[in-house]
Design a protein around this motif. Structure first.
Motif, PDB file in Angstrom:
ATOM      1  N   VAL A 196      38.506  35.856  38.221  1.00 24.38           N
ATOM      2  CA  VAL A 196      38.468  35.225  39.535  1.00 24.38           C
ATOM      3  C   VAL A 196      37.693  33.916  39.420  1.00 24.38           C
ATOM      4  CG1 VAL A 196      37.577  35.449  41.899  1.00 24.38           C
ATOM      5  CG2 VAL A 196      38.686  37.393  40.786  1.00 24.38           C
ATOM      6  N   MET A 216      34.939  41.004  39.442  1.00 21.95           N
ATOM      7  CA  MET A 216      35.811  39.856  39.694  1.00 21.95           C
ATOM      8  C   MET A 216      35.629  38.770  38.637  1.00 21.95           C
ATOM      9  SD  MET A 216      35.688  39.424  43.834  1.00 21.95           S
ATOM     10  CE  MET A 216      35.851  40.870  44.901  1.00 21.95           C
ATOM     11  N   ILE A 218      45.410  34.764  40.338  1.00 20.11           N
ATOM     12  CA  ILE A 218      44.015  35.152  40.525  1.00 20.11           C
ATOM     13  C   ILE A 218      43.114  33.973  40.875  1.00 20.11           C
ATOM     14  CG2 ILE A 218      43.211  34.869  38.144  1.00 20.11           C
ATOM     15  CD1 ILE A 218      42.487  37.830  40.512  1.00 20.11           C
ATOM     16  N   ARG A 221      47.342  40.932  40.423  1.00 20.23           N
ATOM     17  CA  ARG A 221      47.295  39.546  40.895  1.00 20.23           C
ATOM     18  C   ARG A 221      46.794  38.574  39.831  1.00 20.23           C
ATOM     19  NH1 ARG A 221      47.993  39.570  46.448  1.00 20.23           N
ATOM     20  NH2 ARG A 221      47.870  41.666  47.350  1.00 20.23           N
ATOM     21  N   GLN A 222      46.911  38.950  38.570  1.00 21.48           N
ATOM     22  CA  GLN A 222      46.442  38.066  37.513  1.00 21.48           C
ATOM     23  C   GLN A 222      47.173  36.724  37.484  1.00 21.48           C
ATOM     24  OE1 GLN A 222      43.787  38.326  35.069  1.00 21.48           O
ATOM     25  NE2 GLN A 222      43.251  39.665  36.780  1.00 21.48           N
ATOM     26  N   GLY A 237      44.916  35.253  45.639  1.00 19.92           N
ATOM     27  CA  GLY A 237      44.174  35.989  44.622  1.00 19.92           C
ATOM     28  C   GLY A 237      42.817  36.479  45.065  1.00 19.92           C
ATOM     29  N   LEU A 255      43.237  43.552  41.069  1.00 21.63           N
ATOM     30  CA  LEU A 255      43.006  42.619  39.960  1.00 21.63           C
ATOM     31  C   LEU A 255      44.145  42.661  38.942  1.00 21.63           C
ATOM     32  CD1 LEU A 255      39.184  42.918  39.170  1.00 21.63           C
ATOM     33  CD2 LEU A 255      40.412  40.829  39.785  1.00 21.63           C
TER      34      LEU A 255
END
Length: 421
Positions: free
Chosen positions: A203, A198, A158, A154-155, A164, A151
């Motif tokens: 997400v 998430m 995302i 991969r912002q 993401g 997390l």
């Protein structure tokens, strides 16, 4: 001679005070969480000692032997918290992938060759020390460390399904599928907590709802099957076809039936005895060590320890325990808000959510809000490896808190840089 003894005594006393002082100075992190650990472990010692009589009689051992064993487990657990909180939390990011890759084959090995207890292969026995531990505890800890790492990295992508979402959901699915055959309740808790994490990690809600909807399909089928194979006339379970008796399917169906028809005569024996314990407890309880249902509940020292707490300390004591766990969650969310780095923030909130949700489910089962599960009450139920993994998780949360305290008011040290992949 007496002067020599006095000198030795004073020297020993001063050394002890010096060691204690050094430990207290080196103990950092959220003081409220440390206090919660102390309170819950003290409650554990009292209630486990009170509820262990039937097990001691069955195993032909003294209750004191189990008391000292629990004290030993707790003492080692506190040491685990101390050493875990002294480690810079960024180290856990570096080992997250390794732990996750180790946990997958361990879960597979457990399913095939694990020790079977209560018709479930959840444990593996460690050689030499001759002790068992649930591999799902390690897998759960490793998974949330790994997801927190992903997390944080991969912002920037995302919201993207391929870059993401897939790298996050695939590890969750793998772990849950490997845990579910032996421990469906734990798999559901891990999956639910992962979805919450998430959501906090930005997400896409559409992707999360897709997974939730997919998971609800088999759960609804399980409920429909449980309803169909329940005889409402005489309140008994019908014979299941062979296709529904593989693995622990019949156990899941029976637990759903017991929950749905708990007011009938064939309701779960455990739930019935827990209700009796709660009714006897009243507002203030019968008093420490005066539980009667501990002699009838199958697992009063682990799965149904909350029933013993209410019986002995009443609704007031049970409410205080609930508030303590909610306070733990509140303090962890404060750490999440104060942490300047994504990995530490996600890690703190993930581990706190999984511990508090586990506690709420355990207490909810006792008061018949959920079907019977095999989850314990964190830091309170009698345990060994499960208690230690809980302590390790709390130590990691305190590690994040300790580093937040160190970074406030000065320039923070660089953390692992997020990368796109």
């Amino acid at each position: 001679m007496s002067n020599s003894k006095d000198i030795l005594t004073n020297s020993f006393s001063s050394s002890a005070h010096e060691v204690t002082g050094n430990l207290l100075k080196r103990t950092k992190g959220d003081k409220v969480i440390w206090a919660i650990v102390v309170v819950l472990t003290m409650v554990s010692i009292l209630v486990v000692y009170s509820s262990i009589g039937s097990l001691a009689y069955k195993m032909n051992k003294s209750t004191e032997s189990y008391l000292f064993k629990q004290i030993g487990f707790i003492a080692l657990g506190v040491l685990i918290i101390y050493f875990a909180h002294r480690v810079n939390y960024t180290i856990y990011s570096r080992v997250a992938t390794i732990l996750f890759l180790i946990s997958v084959p361990l879960l597979i090995y457990t399913l095939k060759f694990g020790s079977s207890i209560n018709e479930a292969n959840r444990w593996i026995k460690l050689p030499v020390i001759n002790m068992t531990f649930q591999t799902s505890d390690l897998a759960k800890l490793a998974l949330f460390m790994y997801i927190s790492r992903q997390l944080s990295r991969r912002q920037n992508v995302i919201k993207d399904f391929k870059k993401g979402f897939l790298p996050l959901i695939v590890p969750v699915i793998i772990i849950c599928i490997l845990i579910a055959p032996a421990n469906l309740s734990t798999a559901l808790l891990i999956g639910g907590t992962a979805m919450m994490l998430m959501f906090i990690g930005r997400v896409s809600l559409r992707h999360i709802m897709l997974v939730v909807a997919s998971a609800l399909v088999p759960l609804m089928l399980l409920i429909l099957v449980a309803t169909h194979y329940y005889n409402k006339e005489d309140h008994t379970s019908k014979d299941l076809p062979s296709i529904l008796t593989f693995g622990r399917m019949s156990t899941w169906i029976k637990r759903v039936q017991d929950f749905m028809y708990s007011d009938k005569s064939d309701a779960s024996y455990q739930v019935q005895q827990a209700k009796i314990a709660i009714a006897k407890g009243g507002l203030l309880g019968k008093g420490p060590g005066k539980s009667e249902q501990r002699n009838f509940l199958p697992h009063p020292y682990s799965d149904f320890i909350y029933a013993i707490i209410i019986e002995e300390y009443g609704l007031a004591g049970g409410t205080i325990i609930v508030l303590i766990y909610l306070l733990f969650l509140f303090r962890s969310i404060r750490i999440f808000q104060r942490c300047p780095y994504a990995f530490g923030a996600f890690l703190a909130v993930a581990l706190s959510f999984t511990l508090v949700i586990q506690a709420m489910v355990n207490m909810g089962v006792t008061v018949n809000l959920f079907p019977t599960t095999g989850v314990t009450l964190p830091l309170v139920s009698m345990g060994g490896s499960s208690l230690w993994f809980t302590c390790f998780a709390i130590g990691i949360i305190l590690s994040v808190a300790r580093n937040v305290e160190q970074m406030e008011g000065k320039e923070p040290e660089p953390e692992l840089e997020p990368v796109e992949s």
